[in-house]
Enzyme design. Structure first.
Site, short mmCIF file in Angstrom:
data_model
loop_
_atom_site.label_atom_id
_atom_site.label_comp_id
_atom_site.label_asym_id
_atom_site.label_seq_id
_atom_site.Cartn_x
_atom_site.Cartn_y
_atom_site.Cartn_z
N GLU A 33 27.90 -22.65 15.69
CA GLU A 33 27.64 -21.29 15.19
C GLU A 33 26.22 -21.31 14.63
O GLU A 33 25.99 -21.80 13.53
CB GLU A 33 28.59 -20.94 14.05
CG GLU A 33 30.05 -20.98 14.40
CD GLU A 33 30.49 -19.81 15.23
OE1 GLU A 33 29.65 -18.93 15.52
OE2 GLU A 33 31.66 -19.77 15.60
N CYS A 49 24.36 -14.91 9.08
CA CYS A 49 23.95 -15.10 10.48
C CYS A 49 24.10 -13.81 11.29
O CYS A 49 23.38 -13.60 12.26
CB CYS A 49 24.72 -16.25 11.12
SG CYS A 49 26.49 -16.08 10.95
P1 NAD Z 1 18.30 -26.18 7.74
O1 NAD Z 1 18.10 -25.79 9.13
O2 NAD Z 1 17.67 -27.44 7.26
O3 NAD Z 1 19.85 -26.34 7.40
C1 NAD Z 1 20.85 -25.49 7.88
C2 NAD Z 1 22.19 -26.18 7.55
O4 NAD Z 1 22.28 -27.37 8.31
C3 NAD Z 1 22.33 -26.63 6.09
O5 NAD Z 1 23.65 -26.39 5.68
C4 NAD Z 1 22.03 -28.11 6.12
O6 NAD Z 1 22.75 -28.83 5.12
C5 NAD Z 1 22.51 -28.52 7.49
N1 NAD Z 1 21.76 -29.62 8.07
C6 NAD Z 1 20.42 -29.77 8.13
N2 NAD Z 1 20.09 -30.90 8.79
C7 NAD Z 1 21.26 -31.48 9.15
C8 NAD Z 1 21.60 -32.66 9.86
N3 NAD Z 1 20.67 -33.48 10.37
N4 NAD Z 1 22.91 -32.94 10.03
C9 NAD Z 1 23.86 -32.13 9.55
N5 NAD Z 1 23.62 -30.99 8.89
C10 NAD Z 1 22.33 -30.67 8.69
O7 NAD Z 1 17.76 -25.06 6.86
P2 NAD Z 1 18.15 -24.23 5.60
O8 NAD Z 1 16.91 -24.07 4.82
O9 NAD Z 1 19.36 -24.73 4.86
O10 NAD Z 1 18.49 -22.87 6.29
C11 NAD Z 1 17.44 -22.29 7.05
C12 NAD Z 1 17.91 -21.62 8.25
O11 NAD Z 1 19.17 -22.05 8.71
C13 NAD Z 1 18.09 -20.15 7.99
O12 NAD Z 1 16.86 -19.50 8.12
C14 NAD Z 1 19.06 -19.76 9.05
O13 NAD Z 1 18.35 -19.47 10.23
C15 NAD Z 1 19.88 -20.98 9.28
N6 NAD Z 1 21.22 -20.90 8.69
C16 NAD Z 1 22.17 -20.32 9.42
C17 NAD Z 1 23.43 -20.22 8.91
C18 NAD Z 1 24.51 -19.54 9.71
O14 NAD Z 1 25.44 -19.02 9.13
N7 NAD Z 1 24.45 -19.58 11.03
C19 NAD Z 1 23.73 -20.69 7.65
C20 NAD Z 1 22.72 -21.31 6.91
C21 NAD Z 1 21.45 -21.42 7.45
#
Ligand code: NAD
Length: 476
Positions: free
Chosen positions: A250, A284
């Site tokens: 997702e 999202c």
């Molecule tokens: P991010 O991309 O670093 O992280 C997104 C999520 O992924 C976080 O929960 C983080 O803990 C997890 N994550 C990151 N690297 C990981 C890895 N190597 N293995 C497992 N999990 C990992 O960025 P962020 O600053 O937390 O969020 C930024 C962007 O992420 C937002 O701008 C948005 O686009 C997206 N996001 C989407 C959703 C959604 O509901 N689809 C939720 C949160 C964030």
């Protein structure tokens, strides 16, 4: 007064913390100050969780449907009883208004009750064969699931990640976001208190990349379920490929909203403004790119600016707040970069476009219009409280703009022309389309995207099937 709880992992039913483990500070987004220290898993913790998950799968795959169903229904009852406490903790660590956190609890209650029923409906089929032969097609639980839940729905995301595997008969290791751990622990505790065997669901936290590499590289895990950004999703999908795991992804979106000149613009505005500033736009399926037909553009843009100005921004625990702070320090920084960049390229700032106060992560409800398509914000998910409103001439051009990006999660359209509604439903590339409505999620409906927004579904019967594999058995 709810106290923010002490933090731990849950491995084999035990609360694990302390020792030489590193910790992560959980921050209150209202103040920017630490409210808790979360222990992070060492490799040995993850190995132990994997061993327990293998055992949990051997136990749970044999559990009768009635037992799985009773655990889910029991957990739903406990969540309802604990609604206020769960909601307050979620608001403390994530920032959203309390009313939104309460709704998240209700979303889990609805989903767990629906899944409690689904446990009894995981039918296969029997093929037509001559007398004396029998061929059956059956669904079986896929195996231990590694599930990663982000911080934007601190209760709802863990509910989805835990509910589906448990309904299917899988075990699950949940790694929820380190930023919102207490909410995830609260949901898991309801399941354990409702009688879920301790081996079946566990919670670990850690350095995300360490945890995902460790779990996805293990032969124990059979499925990856991830919610988060497209960039991280692609990285995890590559790791999952090495182990040929089932995946539910997702990922991000850039929600287009098409508003035609035959629409009820006032109704569209009410739904769109509410949808946009919900959870500070950190959703999202947030409505983001408003693609508005010329004749109603000015009315829509001006109405949106009024709606943005009406938001009451403040501490989510206070009565009357309609929008809390952003969830973490990264988000207002991203807003400054994306909105600032668009304005530099000629976009008009209708309202907002700045931080509020010098404490915590508050950002003003914002509206941009007449934004050049080349601005980063027109192709990068803003994940924040900003509406992007541009005028367009006609239907073909509007559909082309809706489908311009590689994302395809949620899309919305406002029109009273029934034939056009059908064309839009067919032509918009998205996993979920709302027509004259922004309500696109429900316990019984699949939730998921296409293209770079990912694949697979959560919720609905499809959410449980996504944790199962097929087997055909042919008896001669
Ligand atoms: P991010 O991309 O670093 O992280 C997104 C999520 O992924 C976080 O929960 C983080 O803990 C997890 N994550 C990151 N690297 C990981 C890895 N190597 N293995 C497992 N999990 C990992 O960025 P962020 O600053 O937390 O969020 C930024 C962007 O992420 C937002 O701008 C948005 O686009 C997206 N996001 C989407 C959703 C959604 O509901 N689809 C939720 C949160 C964030």
């Amino acid at each position: 007064m709810t106290q923010y709880p002490s933090l731990h992992m849950i491995i084999d039913g035990e609360k694990v913390s302390g020792g030489s483990r590193r910790t992560h500070d959980v921050i209150n987004p209202v103040t920017g100050e630490a409210i808790g220290a979360l222990p992070l898993a060492e490799a040995a913790d993850l190995d132990r969780a994997l061993e327990v998950a293998a055992k949990g799968f051997r136990i749970w795959r044999k559990a009768p449907a009635a037992e799985r169903s009773a655990v889910l229904a029991g957990a739903a009852r406990l969540m309802l009883e604990r609604q206020e406490e769960l909601a307050r903790v979620a608001t403390m660590e994530q920032g959203k208004p309390l009313a939104e956190s309460r709704l998240e609890v209700m979303m889990n209650v609805g989903l767990f009750n629906f899944y409690a029923g689904e446990c009894h409906r995981l039918y296969g089929r029997e093929l037509v064969r001559p007398v004396g032969q029998r061929s059956t097609v059956r669904w079986e639980p896929a195996g231990p699931v590694a599930a990663f839940a982000p911080w934007n729905f601190p209760l709802g995301n863990p509910g989805r990640k835990l509910g589906a595997p448990i309904a299917a008969g899988c075990s699950v290791i949940l790694k929820a976001a380190e930023e919102t751990p207490a909410s995830a622990l609260g949901v898991l505790q309801c399941l354990l208190d409702a009688g879920l065997p301790k081996e079946v669901a566990q919670a670990v936290f850690g350095v995300p990349d360490e945890v995902s590499r460790h779990l996805l590289g293990s032969p124990v895990i059979r499925k990856l379920s991830f919610t988060g950004s497209t960039v991280v999703g692609k990285h995890l999908a590559r790791l999952a490929a090495d182990n040929m795991l089932l995946t539910t992804m997702e990922l991000g979106g850039h929600g287009p909203v098409l508003v035609f000149d035959d629409a009820d613009v006032d109704k569209a505005l009410t739904a769109a403004v509410g949808g946009k500033y919900r959870n500070c736009g950190q959703v999202c399926v947030s409505p983001t790119r408003f693609i508005v037909q010329e004749d109603v553009f000015e009315k829509f843009r001006d109405g949106f600016i009024e709606g943005a100005k009406r938001q009451v921004v403040g501490d989510g625990l206070k009565d009357g707040t309609t929008m809390g702070p952003m969830a973490n320090a990264r988000r207002p920084e991203a807003m400054e970069r994306l909105i600032g960049g668009a304005v530099q390229q000629g976009a008009k700032l209708g309202t907002g476009g700045e931080r509020i106060g010098n404490q915590g992560f508050f950002y003003a409800p914002s509206v941009l219009s007449e934004i050049p398509l080349g601005a980063d914000i027109m192709s990068e998910e803003p994940f924040g409280p900003v509406a992007l409103i541009n005028p367009f001439r006609g239907e073909d051009e509007m559909i082309a703009e809706a489908n311009r990006l590689p994302y395809g999660l949620a899309a919305y359209a406002w029109t009273n022309d029934v034939q056009r509604q059908r064309r839009l439903a067919a032509e918009i590339e998205a996993g979920m389309v709302g027509i004259n409505s922004h309500m696109i999620g429900a316990a019984d409906a699949p939730f998921g995207g296409v293209k770079w927004s990912g694949h697979g579904s959560e919720d609905g019967p499809e959410g449980v099937r996504a944790c199962m594999v097929l087997k055909s058995v042919h008896e001669g």
